[in-house]
Structure formats: structure tokens, C-alpha cells
Write a protein that holds these residues in place. Structure first.
Motif, PDB file in Angstrom:
ATOM      1  N   ARG A   1      55.346  54.361  43.805  1.00  0.00           N
ATOM      2  CA  ARG A   1      53.957  54.896  43.660  1.00  0.00           C
ATOM      3  C   ARG A   1      53.333  54.739  42.252  1.00  0.00           C
ATOM      4  O   ARG A   1      51.949  54.456  42.256  1.00  0.00           O
ATOM      5  CB  ARG A   1      54.013  56.949  43.951  1.00  0.00           C
ATOM      6  N   LEU A   2      53.997  54.443  41.484  1.00  0.00           N
ATOM      7  CA  LEU A   2      53.494  53.992  40.007  1.00  0.00           C
ATOM      8  C   LEU A   2      53.146  52.839  40.088  1.00  0.00           C
ATOM      9  O   LEU A   2      51.753  52.497  39.844  1.00  0.00           O
ATOM     10  CB  LEU A   2      54.315  54.093  39.021  1.00  0.00           C
ATOM     11  N   LEU A   3      53.710  51.617  40.800  1.00  0.00           N
ATOM     12  CA  LEU A   3      53.100  50.299  41.015  1.00  0.00           C
ATOM     13  C   LEU A   3      51.967  50.413  41.761  1.00  0.00           C
ATOM     14  O   LEU A   3      51.062  49.788  41.514  1.00  0.00           O
ATOM     15  CB  LEU A   3      54.527  49.561  41.621  1.00  0.00           C
ATOM     16  N   ALA A   4      52.030  51.061  43.010  1.00  0.00           N
ATOM     17  CA  ALA A   4      50.770  51.400  43.729  1.00  0.00           C
ATOM     18  C   ALA A   4      49.489  51.544  42.830  1.00  0.00           C
ATOM     19  O   ALA A   4      48.372  51.146  43.102  1.00  0.00           O
ATOM     20  CB  ALA A   4      50.982  51.979  44.994  1.00  0.00           C
ATOM     21  N   THR A   5      49.634  52.561  42.268  1.00  0.00           N
ATOM     22  CA  THR A   5      48.671  53.181  41.457  1.00  0.00           C
ATOM     23  C   THR A   5      48.073  52.147  40.419  1.00  0.00           C
ATOM     24  O   THR A   5      46.984  51.866  40.083  1.00  0.00           O
ATOM     25  CB  THR A   5      49.093  54.485  40.867  1.00  0.00           C
ATOM     26  N   LEU A   6      48.913  51.436  39.889  1.00  0.00           N
ATOM     27  CA  LEU A   6      48.672  50.289  38.642  1.00  0.00           C
ATOM     28  C   LEU A   6      47.872  49.175  39.603  1.00  0.00           C
ATOM     29  O   LEU A   6      46.838  48.861  39.147  1.00  0.00           O
ATOM     30  CB  LEU A   6      49.731  49.791  37.927  1.00  0.00           C
ATOM     31  N   GLN A   7      48.168  48.952  40.716  1.00  0.00           N
ATOM     32  CA  GLN A   7      47.658  47.720  41.329  1.00  0.00           C
ATOM     33  C   GLN A   7      46.252  48.068  42.020  1.00  0.00           C
ATOM     34  O   GLN A   7      45.241  47.347  41.930  1.00  0.00           O
ATOM     35  CB  GLN A   7      48.591  47.546  42.635  1.00  0.00           C
ATOM     36  N   GLN A   8      45.987  49.467  42.335  1.00  0.00           N
ATOM     37  CA  GLN A   8      44.922  49.992  42.807  1.00  0.00           C
ATOM     38  C   GLN A   8      43.736  50.047  41.881  1.00  0.00           C
ATOM     39  O   GLN A   8      42.705  49.908  42.220  1.00  0.00           O
ATOM     40  CB  GLN A   8      45.155  51.444  43.046  1.00  0.00           C
ATOM     41  N   THR A   9      44.268  49.896  40.552  1.00  0.00           N
ATOM     42  CA  THR A   9      42.989  49.970  39.510  1.00  0.00           C
ATOM     43  C   THR A   9      43.009  48.604  38.805  1.00  0.00           C
ATOM     44  O   THR A   9      42.453  48.498  37.967  1.00  0.00           O
ATOM     45  CB  THR A   9      43.205  50.962  38.422  1.00  0.00           C
ATOM     46  N   ALA A  10      43.481  47.630  39.480  1.00  0.00           N
ATOM     47  CA  ALA A  10      43.279  46.084  38.970  1.00  0.00           C
ATOM     48  C   ALA A  10      41.989  45.615  39.111  1.00  0.00           C
ATOM     49  O   ALA A  10      41.186  46.237  39.951  1.00  0.00           O
ATOM     50  CB  ALA A  10      44.291  45.243  39.750  1.00  0.00           C
ATOM     51  N   PRO A  11      41.456  44.896  38.368  1.00  0.00           N
ATOM     52  CA  PRO A  11      40.089  44.100  38.369  1.00  0.00           C
ATOM     53  C   PRO A  11      39.979  43.491  39.796  1.00  0.00           C
ATOM     54  O   PRO A  11      40.978  43.229  40.286  1.00  0.00           O
ATOM     55  CB  PRO A  11      40.057  43.164  37.477  1.00  0.00           C
ATOM     56  N   ASP A  12      38.739  43.661  40.464  1.00  0.00           N
ATOM     57  CA  ASP A  12      38.517  43.075  41.673  1.00  0.00           C
ATOM     58  C   ASP A  12      38.711  41.644  41.788  1.00  0.00           C
ATOM     59  O   ASP A  12      38.763  40.855  40.543  1.00  0.00           O
ATOM     60  CB  ASP A  12      37.171  43.400  42.203  1.00  0.00           C
ATOM     61  N   GLY A  13      39.067  41.226  42.897  1.00  0.00           N
ATOM     62  CA  GLY A  13      39.025  39.740  43.106  1.00  0.00           C
ATOM     63  C   GLY A  13      40.589  39.191  43.304  1.00  0.00           C
ATOM     64  O   GLY A  13      40.579  37.978  43.556  1.00  0.00           O
ATOM     65  N   ASN A  14      41.481  39.907  43.156  1.00  0.00           N
ATOM     66  CA  ASN A  14      42.880  39.453  43.392  1.00  0.00           C
ATOM     67  C   ASN A  14      43.657  40.430  44.029  1.00  0.00           C
ATOM     68  O   ASN A  14      43.909  41.402  43.649  1.00  0.00           O
ATOM     69  CB  ASN A  14      43.739  39.311  41.953  1.00  0.00           C
ATOM     70  N   PRO A  15      43.964  39.915  45.497  1.00  0.00           N
ATOM     71  CA  PRO A  15      44.710  40.895  46.531  1.00  0.00           C
ATOM     72  C   PRO A  15      46.061  41.204  45.865  1.00  0.00           C
ATOM     73  O   PRO A  15      46.681  42.017  46.695  1.00  0.00           O
ATOM     74  CB  PRO A  15      44.631  40.067  47.737  1.00  0.00           C
TER      75      PRO A  15
END
Length: 489
Positions: A213-227
Motif C-alpha cells: 500500500r505504501l508503494l502504491a501510494t507513492l506511485q499514485q503521486t508520481a509526476p504525470d507521464g510515466n506509467p
């Protein structure tokens, strides 16, 4: 709310003592608050429970589960103190706490977004402007900036205590680099190994998926443009008190653990040095304080951070979790305005109440504090780990006099609160159970939505009569059980 404590006297099942004037998390007199847990633990003779405690301590030593205490005469690394008697909590009570924590973090994020933006709450006079701008953790560098997805506090640890009136109060919010969640996960694994019988047929809320869940949270707030964003955990290094946790969380998330020297700014992006060249980094879960994260933006003598990192961040090419500048919202003086902050942004009344707080920079409050020092707990507004706290009822006259001079010299740096009587949980002491005071630090993640880890870290004051639960001050920990269905098992 000052709470003189009496000697433990009343006896529950399994011979555990409780203190009549203190809230016992297990029993109300002879009545079990959590019959399922009490029945399971009562099945263990005290000698057997003490043997399981010894087994747990051996396991902790073998696994190298440690924490560091700066300046301790016996060395830096300490085996994590753990007690096998869990702290139970009903599912219905936890549900209310979870709702209150979500409300609190939502309001704090709106507050941070506002004070570094339009400053409406300051212009409207709800929170004094000078109180915010004079906070040591206020970062002018962040004015006019909005982090990716508007998330400032990706990870929060909020400290809760229960007073003798049975009410759960918020003691403080930790919005910068809150520590302790690794011990929540390790405590649960340890309990399953040394006391597997008590889990059979029970409905204890799981905590094991926190890393995902922590990893998913961090990925969700990544800058746009990288899936498929690249996430790293930035540590100050092995001499930091939370280094074990940094390693643990990086391993749980399957990401790289890096130091400042492993990262560089290249062509407008943050990159990680690898054996095959530079690899772009999208999200940095940083466990370094603002002051040290970028020597070009903050402390120029820092050897821990990444030069130029803040420029990349403000250009929207990397996410920092938590965002720089969040510390202003966990300043212990700002904390006093949380009910007004919740009301201002959410038009709601606060669900989890604060501990009543006197702000020493206000003359009326300061005069009261100086007149009642012997009854109050005085805290520096920007310290953590229990450092700098003066507990009036247990301080000497010399300590009170020194505290008074410190307050007079820098009133903005101090608050004072009534001395609450923290609730107790029976704890293994030799071959008996004795009451020890506890608090609770739940962890809240904020990305696309909120996630509150069920329970959190129960910290316990291992010294008889002590209210100091911080591990750096001699405290230990317990597994926290949120009981989803207490009527079965």
C-alpha cells in the motif's frame, strides 16, 4: 486533568494488576473489556507467558531488529524492546478513530496547500499569521508551489493517548518523517511465531500488506507521464536512528535504498547512479529532514542530500514524500488550532479532540503556565522523540526554575498541557503481569485516497510509573490488535 497515580492494587484474571485511577485497556474492574483476548491469554500460566516473552526477545536479537539511541553510553544499536501481551481495541472504536484520522489529515493537507498558496486562513485571521511564519519548519522556498496531486503528507504518524476518562485524545501529529511502522509489521510477525495459539479463529485486522500500500501510494503521486514510475527510499545512512526501518521498508516495497551520493541531478531530472548508467527517478520517499535534503536550497553544509533536488521538484519532475515544508503543520503550537482548521476547511467539528494546550507566546497562557508549572507538561514546539519535555509533577524545583527561564527567554518555542494519565496494558515483568502506560501511533497514507493501517504502533513505558513511551527514552512496544469480531472465536 492532572492525574496523581495510586499504587496498582486490583487484580484481574491471570493475576494481572491494574491501577484503580487509570484506564485499564483490558478490564473494567473484574469485567473484561475484550473477553475473547482475555480468555485466550488467561489460558497461559504466567510462567508460560514469561517463557514466550524470553523467546520473543531471543528472536529479536537473532533477527537484528534494532533501533539507535544517540549518545547512549552502552552503544548506538539497541535490540527493539517488545512485550508479548498485545494491546486490544474493538473494531467499532477503531472505526471512529479511523474516521477521525482521515478528517484530520484531509484538513492538514488543505491547510498546507493554503498557507503556501493564497493564505486565506491567515488573511481571515483564523490562525495567527505570525504563529505560522515564525515556525522553524515554515519553508518560504515552498511559497506558491503545489506538489503533485496536491498531496503534501503522503505518510503521517499521529500519536494518540487515552486518559482516565476513557476518551482518546490526539497528542501530536507527525507529518515529516514519522518512524515506527516497520516495528508494527515485525511485532505482528513475532506474535504469530511466539503465540500462534491466540490467533486461531480470531478476527484481528491484518497489517501485512502495508508495504504494498505504501508503494502504491507513492506511485499514485508520481509526476504525470510515466506509467511505471521508479520509486526510491532516500536515507541519511546507517548512523540514523531509523536506519533499520529504512532498510526494512525498501525491502518490503522492492525498491532501491539510496543515500544522497547515489543520486544526481542530470539534464533537469533526478537520476540514480547504477552499474549500467543513470536511471531516472520519479518518486523519492525521503527520510531526511528538510534542512539536509538539498544543500543548494536549505543547509549548505549538508552532506546528506542532493544538490539541485528542490529545483527539479518544483519543476514537477520528481515527487518528494513527504513534501518539504509539511513540518509547519505539526508544530506543537499550530496543533492547538486544529479544531479551527478542521472547521474552516471542512465545515465539520473535529472528531478526535486535542489535548488542551496553552500557547506560551500568548501572554495570558504564558502567565498561567508559569504560575502552574508544577502541574503541567511543558514541551518545545519543534522537538520530537520526547526530548526537551519537562513533566511538572515529577520535576525538581531546580528543573522547574530552569524551565521557567527557558519559557521567558523564548515563549514561541514552548507549549504546555495538563498531565494526562495514560491508559495501561498488562506487561510481562519478570514472571508477573504489571500495568504499564501506553500510547498509540497509527499510520495514515494519502495518495489517490486515504489508507489507515489498522491499529498502529503501541508504545509502552517499560519503567514502573513512567509516562515516557519513546524508545529513545527507554520505552518499548506491543502488537496492536483491532478486533473485527469480538463475539466469536
Amino acid at each position: 486533568m492532572t492525574a496523581p497515580e495510586t499504587e496498582p492494587s486490583s487484580t484481574g484474571a491471570n493475576g494481572h494488576l491494574s491501577t484503580p485511577t487509570v484506564f485499564d485497556e483490558y478490564r473494567d474492574g473484574e469485567v473484561a473489556r475484550h473477553p475473547l483476548v482475555c480468555n485466550r491469554l488467561d489460558a497461559f500460566p504466567l510462567q508460560s507467558l514469561a517463557e514466550r516473552q524470553h523467546l520473543a526477545e531471543t528472536r529479536l536479537r537473532e533477527k537484528g531488529i534494532t533501533f539507535a539511541v544517540y549518545g547512549h553510553s552502552d552503544g548506538t544499536e539497541k535490540v527493539w524492546p517488545f512485550d508479548v501481551v498485545p494491546r486490544p481495541m474493538s473494531g467499532s472504536e477503531w472505526s471512529r478513530i479511523e474516521t477521525g484520522l482521515r478528517q484530520r489529515i484531509r484538513a492538514l493537507n488543505l491547510f498546507l496547500d493554503d498557507i503556501y498558496g493564497q493564505q486565506r486562513i491567515l488573511n481571515d485571521g483564523v490562525v495567527p499569521r505570525e504563529m505560522v511564519l515564525s515556525a522553524k519548519t515554515y519553508r518560504p522556498q515552498m511559497e506558491g508551489f503545489r506538489p503533485p496531486k496536491g498531496v503534501w503528507t503522503h505518510v503521517t504518524g499521529t500519536d494518540l493517548v487515552r486518559h482516565s476518562d476513557g476518551q482518546v485524545y490526539v497528542l501530536e501529529d507527525n507529518l515529516r518523517c514519522p518512524s515506527g511502522v516497520s516495528y508494527v509489521l515485525e511485532n505482528r510477525e513475532l506474535m504469530k511465531r511466539v503465540l500462534p495459539e491466540v490467533f486461531q479463529g480470531s478476527s484481528i485486522a491484518p497489517v501485512e500488506d502495508y508495504g504494498e500500500r505504501l508503494l502504491a501510494t507513492l506511485q499514485q503521486t508520481a509526476p504525470d507521464g510515466n506509467p511505471d514510475p521508479t520509486v526510491v527510499l532516500l536515507t541519511p545512512g546507517m548512523y540514523n536512528s531509523a536506519y533499520f526501518e529504512h532498510c526494512f521498508l525498501a525491502q518490503q516495497m522492492g525498491i532501491e535504498l539510496v543515500c544522497g551520493t547515489d543520486l544526481v541531478v542530470d539534464n533537469g531530472y533526478v537520476c540514480m547512479l547504477t552499474t549500467t548508467g543513470l536511471e531516472r527517478v520519479d518518486v523519492i520517499y525521503r527520510r531526511i529532514d528538510d534542512d539536509f535534503i538539498d544543500p543548494k536550497a536549505f543547509r549548505e553544509d549538508s552532506m546528506l542530500g542532493v544538490p539541485g533536488l528542490l529545483d527539479v521538484y518544483k519543476a514537477g519532475r520528481v515527487t518528494l514524500a513527504n513534501a518539504p515544508g509539511t513540518g509547519v503543520a505539526d508544530d506543537k503550537a499550530i496543533y492547538a488550532w486544529l479544531p479551527e482548521i478542521v472547521r474552516y476547511y471542512l465545515s465539520e467539528e473535529i472528531i478526535l479532540p486535542n489535548v488542551p494546550t496553552y500557547i506560551c507566546s500568548r501572554k495570558e497562557d504564558r502567565d498561567y503556565v508559569l504560575d502552574h508549572l508544577a502541574e503541567l507538561v511543558v514541551k518545545p514546539t519543534n522537538e520530537s522523540g520526547g526530548y526537551g519535555i519537562v513533566m511538572g509533577p515529577r520535576a525538581t524545583q531546580k528543573e522547574l526554575a530552569e524551565c521557567a527561564e527557558l519559557i521567558k527567554g523564548n515563549p514561541r518555542n514552548f507549549i504546555a498541557q495538563p498531565m494526562l494519565s495514560l491508559s495501561t496494558v498488562p506487561t510481562v515483568v519478570g514472571e508477573k503481569l504489571a500495568p504499564r502506560h501506553v500510547d498509540l501511533r497509527p499510520f495514515i497514507l494519502y495518495g489517490d485516497d486515504f489508507y489507515v493501517l489498522p491499529g498502529g504502533l503501541t508504545r509502552v513505558a517499560l519503567k514502573e510509573g513512567s509516562m515516557i513511551v519513546n524508545s529513545s527514552q527507554g520505552g518499548g512496544s506491543k502488537d496492536t490488535w483491532v478486533l473485527m469480531n469480538e463475539g466469536t472465536g
